[in-house]
Structure formats: C-alpha cells, structure tokens
Design a protein around this motif. Structure first.
Motif, PDB file in Angstrom:
ATOM      1  N   PRO A 172       0.800  -1.235   0.000  1.00 31.48           N
ATOM      2  CA  PRO A 172       0.000   0.000   0.000  1.00 31.48           C
ATOM      3  C   PRO A 172       0.833   1.286   0.000  1.00 31.48           C
ATOM      4  O   PRO A 172       1.996   1.269   0.405  1.00 31.48           O
ATOM      5  N   SER A 173       0.183   2.380  -0.431  1.00 29.67           N
ATOM      6  CA  SER A 173       0.852   3.688  -0.424  1.00 29.67           C
ATOM      7  C   SER A 173       0.343   4.508   0.752  1.00 29.67           C
ATOM      8  O   SER A 173      -0.817   4.375   1.139  1.00 29.67           O
ATOM      9  N   PHE A 174       1.194   5.359   1.314  1.00 31.92           N
ATOM     10  CA  PHE A 174       0.799   6.209   2.437  1.00 31.92           C
ATOM     11  C   PHE A 174       1.294   7.629   2.205  1.00 31.92           C
ATOM     12  O   PHE A 174       2.305   7.833   1.535  1.00 31.92           O
ATOM     13  N   VAL A 175       0.566   8.573   2.842  1.00 35.66           N
ATOM     14  CA  VAL A 175       1.106   9.936   2.952  1.00 35.66           C
ATOM     15  C   VAL A 175       1.728   9.985   4.344  1.00 35.66           C
ATOM     16  O   VAL A 175       1.039   9.724   5.335  1.00 35.66           O
ATOM     17  N   VAL A 176       3.020  10.247   4.418  1.00 36.18           N
ATOM     18  CA  VAL A 176       3.701  10.168   5.713  1.00 36.18           C
ATOM     19  C   VAL A 176       4.481  11.450   5.997  1.00 36.18           C
ATOM     20  O   VAL A 176       4.780  12.223   5.083  1.00 36.18           O
ATOM     21  N   LYS A 177       4.792  11.646   7.274  1.00 27.99           N
ATOM     22  CA  LYS A 177       5.579  12.828   7.672  1.00 27.99           C
ATOM     23  C   LYS A 177       7.066  12.515   7.524  1.00 27.99           C
ATOM     24  O   LYS A 177       7.477  11.353   7.610  1.00 27.99           O
ATOM     25  N   ILE A 178       7.832  13.566   7.337  1.00 29.59           N
ATOM     26  CA  ILE A 178       9.288  13.379   7.224  1.00 29.59           C
ATOM     27  C   ILE A 178       9.907  13.861   8.533  1.00 29.59           C
ATOM     28  O   ILE A 178       9.574  14.960   9.005  1.00 29.59           O
ATOM     29  N   ASN A 179      10.773  13.057   9.128  1.00 26.79           N
ATOM     30  CA  ASN A 179      11.425  13.432  10.376  1.00 26.79           C
ATOM     31  C   ASN A 179      12.151  14.772  10.211  1.00 26.79           C
ATOM     32  O   ASN A 179      12.758  15.019   9.175  1.00 26.79           O
ATOM     33  N   GLN A 180      12.076  15.606  11.273  1.00 28.07           N
ATOM     34  CA  GLN A 180      12.668  16.946  11.157  1.00 28.07           C
ATOM     35  C   GLN A 180      14.155  16.928  10.828  1.00 28.07           C
ATOM     36  O   GLN A 180      14.669  17.827  10.182  1.00 28.07           O
ATOM     37  N   ASN A 181      14.845  15.875  11.307  1.00 28.74           N
ATOM     38  CA  ASN A 181      16.290  15.813  11.049  1.00 28.74           C
ATOM     39  C   ASN A 181      16.612  15.639   9.574  1.00 28.74           C
ATOM     40  O   ASN A 181      17.717  15.915   9.130  1.00 28.74           O
TER      41      ASN A 181
END
Ligand code: ATP
Length: 404
Positions: free
Chosen positions: A91-100
């Motif tokens: 499956p595909s997801f919309v995900v957050k990117i770690n701040q680092n």
C-alpha cells in the motif's frame, strides 16, 4: 675496657639527613607509580564506559520496533514536510518526514526507512541494487547500432529524434519554450519490425545506457516479486543515467484490467501499478527516457497512455516495398553478393516479410553459399533462403520463378 666511640651530634644529623633523602626518593617513586596506576585505571574506566554505552545502545535498538522499508513516490510541496511512499508490502501512504531529514534531500524513487508505529520517514537508505537485477543481462552500455542500421523507418526515426533524442541532448530548448517533452513513447507493431532496433539506435545516438526489460519475464520469473523488481530496475536506470529504459512486451503486464481477477492477475496488476508509480516519479525533463513496446496497443490499459507516462505512440507497420528495399540494403551492405542479384526481385518476393525476416533471409543466403563452399552469394542462394524463411516452399516446391 675501651668504650665504643659515639657519633657526634653533627655526624648524627648528617646520617639523619641522608636517611631522609633516601626516604623522600622512595616516596617520590611510589607517587610516580601510583600516578601511572591512576592513568591506567582512568583509561580502563573510559573503555568500560564506552562498552557500557555501546551495550545500552544495542539494547535500545533491540527494544525498538523494526523499521519499514518504503520507496518515495512524491515529496509534497505543502510546508507540512510530507511525502507519498509505497511500502514494501504494497500500500501507499502519505507520511511525515522526520525533522532531522531535510525534505529537499528526498527525491522520488529513493529508498527510505519508516518508523513502524508512526510511519514517519526516519532514515534514507542506500540504494543497493538487488544482486539479481545486477546479474540480469539487461544492460547494453551504449549499443553499437546507429540510425544507419535501421531501414525504411524514416518517419519513426524523425519522431524518435523529436521525442526522445532532443529532450536528452538539449533539454534547455524545452525549458526555454516552456513545454514538457514526452516522458515515454510507446512503439507498437508486429514482431520483428525494428522496435528494439530503433530503441537501441536512439540510445547510441544519445550516448545513453540501454536497459531492456521484458515484461513477461518480470511476472513469470519473479512471481510475487514483480513490483519489487520494477522498483530495482528503475533505480538502476537512475544510477546509469542518461538511460533509455526499454520495456518490451508491455501488454504482458499492462493489458486492460478484468473484473474477475485471479491471484495471478493481481500479481500482474501490482507490477503494473508499481510501473506507473515509478513512471510518475520521474521528471519529464530528466535524463531517463522510457520506451515501451507492444504488439497489441489495442489491449493496453489506457491509464498507461496518460500524459506523463507513455504519452506518444509510434507505429511500426509491416514494411512496404520501399521500406523492404531499404532494409535489404542495410543487411546486404556487408555481404559479398553476385552482381546479377536483383534487389527489386527480392523486394517483390518478400511481401509481408518483416525486418527480422529480411535479416534472416540475408543470413540464410550467406549460409547456403558457405554450404556450397562458395565465396559469393548467388541469386539461387537468395531464392532458397526466401523459400526457407517465408515458408513458401510449402505452397510451391520450386524456387521462386522470378529467379529462374
Ligand atoms: P519484437 O516485438 O519481437 O520484440 P521488434 O520489433 O523489437 O520485435 P527487432 O528486435 O527490432 O524487432 O528486430 C529484430 C531484428 O530484425 C533486428 O535486430 C534487425 O536485425 C532486424 N530488423 C528489424 N527491423 C529492421 C529495420 N527496419 N531495419 C533493419 N533491420 C531490421
């Protein structure tokens, strides 16, 4: 009796002083030894502390859930630091990117690790090529075939020059005018009409790596793994850029979807979805171009032909008289042929022959000459070769009359 002489006070003081000096030296030496011992113990302490930290880190790592492997499809331009990814499980997801991680560092197609609980992108993974893909004989660095080796396909060559060659050689022209060149073109036509040949020739003219993928092999050889291999192959194309990625027999994975899909069909569909996701992840003005090939454009999933995927279709018909003449000329160039072999006659006797048939006829004629132990190819050799290749010996047992 004589009494033992006693030290005078002065002598006693001197002895005392000597004794003190020796004792002080002894203490100094001890002190030095103790200092050395302290340094050794300090070094030991630092070493043990480091070991402890390593063990603690390892312990923490063991307690953490495993990371998930995913591929970036798109980095969203919405200030929320988000991206669309497909996970290795499908499956595909919309995900957050770690701040680092800086979102500018992320690009479509990159392999990343997701935290299993939050699905945040936490790490960029090295793009290791699958050893199987590495071992596949799909790379032909820069093919040794030029437009001179392609006969009777002038219109197709012209179109390929505009849609594939120019964007690779001179992307600025498109930037200046503000139009997007096609990302991929679709070659369609019967087997043996020169689709692979022209794809190789354009790779040669643009000094590009030529990668050929046969779609039917993708789903048959790598059952359950088709989608993963598609991803690996596109990574390979990226690494070897400029690249022409030639996807042959596209209909094997891109036939229009049926209602009642079996599990095999679903595997094919997953492979196709991955292919489309990969295509979408590339820039139209980038240095990877896609050429799809099929004998059956009529059954292709229309989604594949949308803009940004294979947005130009180039037809490769069965060659007409003029084209067959040009193809014969290409393949006769290196042959030692008797003067009385009539090119027009060859063209007339090979109606409905493809480029591949014509090449086979020329090779076969040469073989007949070799069997006769001759140095030159005669019209009889050609006549026998045409009989053999065109299978007309079944209809007519004699040599084609034209030559007799
Ligand atoms: P398939 O659909 O089976 O993959 P194809 O259209 O890709 O077939 P090619 O592999 O390009 O066909 O053709 C096979 C061989 O036939 C080429 O290597 C070349 O020798 C010869 N040939 C085909 N078309 C031409 C042509 N137009 N000019 C010169 N040679 C040709």
């Amino acid at each position: 009796m004589q009494s033992i002489p006693r030290d005078t006070k002065k002598e006693r003081d001197v002895k005392k002083e000597e004794h003190l000096i020796v004792y002080t030296k002894h203490l100094e030496k001890r002190l030095r030894n103790l200092e050395t011992e302290i340094s050794l113990l300090e070094a030991e302490r630092i070493k043990l502390e480091k070991e402890l930290n390593d063990l603690r880190y390892e312990f923490d790592q063991l307690r953490k859930p495993a990371l998930m492997n995913a591929t970036i499809i798109d980095v969203l331009d919405d200030r929320n630091n988000r991206a669309i990814v497909t996970s290795s499980s499908g499956p595909s997801f919309v995900v957050k990117i770690n701040q680092n991680l800086k979102s500018e560092k992320l690009t479509a197609g990159m392999s990343v690790a997701l935290n299993q609980n939050t699905l945040k992108i936490v790490e960029i993974l090295p793009t290791n090529l699958d050893p199987f893909v590495k071992g596949m004989e799909l790379i032909d660095s820069i093919p040794d075939i030029s437009y001179q080796d392609v006969g009777g396909l002038e219109d197709q060559i012209q179109e390929v020059k505009e849609t594939v060659e120019l964007p690779l050689k001179n992307p600025d022209v498109f930037k200046r005018i503000g139009v997007d060149p096609p990302k991929g073109v679709l070659f369609f036509g019967p087997p043996g009409t020169g689709k692979t040949l022209l794809a190789k020739a354009v790779a040669h003219e643009t000094d590009a790596t030529f990668i050929r993928v046969i779609s039917s092999e993708l789903v048959q050889k790598f059952i359950g793994e088709g989608a993963r291999y598609v991803r690996e192959i596109f990574n390979l194309a990226r690494q070897k850029a400029p690249t022409i990625l030639f996807i042959d027999e596209l209909d094997a994975i891109a036939a229009e979807r049926m209602e009642d899909a079996t599990s095999g069909d679903r595997e094919v569909q997953r492979t196709l979805m991955q292919l489309m996701a990969e295509l979408d992840g590339f820039d139209n003005r980038g240095d990877v171009k896609f050429i799809g090939a099929t004998n059956r454009a009529d059954i292709l999933d229309p989604a594949l032909l949308r803009p940004g995927r294979f947005d130009r279709i180039i037809e490769f018909p069965i060659p007409d008289d003029k084209a067959r003449e040009a193809i014969f000329k290409v393949h006769m160039r290196a042959l030692n042929i008797q003067k009385d072999v009539n090119l027009n006659a060859l063209v007339n006797l090979t109606k409905m022959a493809t480029g591949a048939d014509i090449k086979a006829i020329c090779t076969e004629a040469g073989m007949f000459a070799i069997r006769r132990d001759a140095d030159i190819i005669t019209k009889e050799d050609f006549s026998d070769a045409i009989n053999k290749i065109m299978n007309i010996d079944k209809i007519k047992s004699s040599r084609p009359e034209f030559f007799i």
